[in-house]
Motif scaffolding. Structure first.
Motif, mmCIF file in Angstrom:
data_model
loop_
_atom_site.group_PDB
_atom_site.id
_atom_site.type_symbol
_atom_site.label_atom_id
_atom_site.label_comp_id
_atom_site.label_asym_id
_atom_site.label_seq_id
_atom_site.Cartn_x
_atom_site.Cartn_y
_atom_site.Cartn_z
ATOM 1 N N GLY A 41 -0.032 -3.017 3.638
ATOM 2 C CA GLY A 41 -1.065 -3.862 3.049
ATOM 3 C C GLY A 41 -0.746 -4.241 1.612
ATOM 4 O O GLY A 41 -0.303 -3.407 0.829
ATOM 5 N N CYS A 63 -4.888 -0.479 6.248
ATOM 6 C CA CYS A 63 -5.335 0.880 6.597
ATOM 7 C C CYS A 63 -6.677 1.241 5.958
ATOM 8 O O CYS A 63 -7.209 2.317 6.223
ATOM 9 C CB CYS A 63 -4.279 1.902 6.198
ATOM 10 N N CYS A 106 0.827 -1.213 0.000
ATOM 11 C CA CYS A 106 0.000 0.000 0.000
ATOM 12 C C CYS A 106 0.863 1.266 0.000
ATOM 13 O O CYS A 106 1.839 1.353 0.744
ATOM 14 C CB CYS A 106 -0.891 -0.044 1.240
ATOM 15 N N ILE A 129 -7.498 2.204 3.032
ATOM 16 C CA ILE A 129 -7.546 3.260 2.025
ATOM 17 C C ILE A 129 -8.078 2.656 0.716
ATOM 18 O O ILE A 129 -7.818 1.487 0.426
ATOM 19 C CB ILE A 129 -6.146 3.899 1.815
ATOM 20 N N CYS A 132 0.041 3.160 3.975
ATOM 21 C CA CYS A 132 0.573 2.541 5.200
ATOM 22 C C CYS A 132 1.853 1.748 4.926
ATOM 23 O O CYS A 132 2.558 1.373 5.853
ATOM 24 C CB CYS A 132 -0.477 1.653 5.854
ATOM 25 N N CYS A 160 -7.043 -1.256 0.909
ATOM 26 C CA CYS A 160 -5.911 -1.827 1.644
ATOM 27 C C CYS A 160 -6.456 -2.624 2.833
ATOM 28 O O CYS A 160 -7.269 -2.110 3.598
ATOM 29 C CB CYS A 160 -4.981 -0.716 2.128
HETATM 30 ZN ZN LIG Z 1 -2.599 0.623 3.585
#
Ligand SMILES: [Zn+2]
Length: 123
Positions: free
Chosen positions: A18, A34, A12, A36, A15, A31
């Motif tokens: 992920g 997090c 990701c 997102i 973060c 993700c």
């Molecule tokens: Zn993330």
């Protein structure tokens, strides 16, 4: 985890933990760490196509030059280039999306949502 390591490991852009992909060629919508949303808008991955062009060129141009200067026959040249494109295509597809996600994050940063939504469709 550093951004470069996250990029290499296809993580990701927010973060850096992920995984972006849930399958061989399946990009997650969110993700899992997090939460997102990876695709900011419709057609978001269109810019990844331009990254794929550049990656493809950088990977294939040296090979094409080597084949050209070794006077390989046009048929063999075509077979080798098409084979390499076919073999590298999944790699180029995945990294073009990840590079685009990270480049977009650097150009227009966003924060992870405060709380993770447990009803995420692909978590
Ligand atoms: Zn993330």
């Amino acid at each position: 985890m550093s951004r470069m390591r996250a990029l290499v490991n296809q993580r990701c852009p927010v973060c850096l933990q992920g995984p972006v992909f849930s399958g061989f060629l399946r990009t997650r919508t969110h993700c899992p760490v997090c939460d997102i949303r990876f695709q900011r808008e419709s057609g978001y991955y269109l810019n990844a196509m331009f990254v794929a062009y550049v990656l493809g060129f950088l990977l294939l141009a040296p090979l094409a030059l080597v084949l050209y200067f070794n006077a390989v026959s046009p048929l063999l040249f075509t077979l080798i280039i098409v084979s390499v494109i076919t073999l590298l295509w999944p790699l180029v597809f995945r990294y073009s999306r990840v590079i685009w996600l990270h480049a977009d994050q650097l150009m227009e940063p966003r924060q992870a949502p405060a709380a993770k939504d447990a009803s995420s469709p692909d978590a």
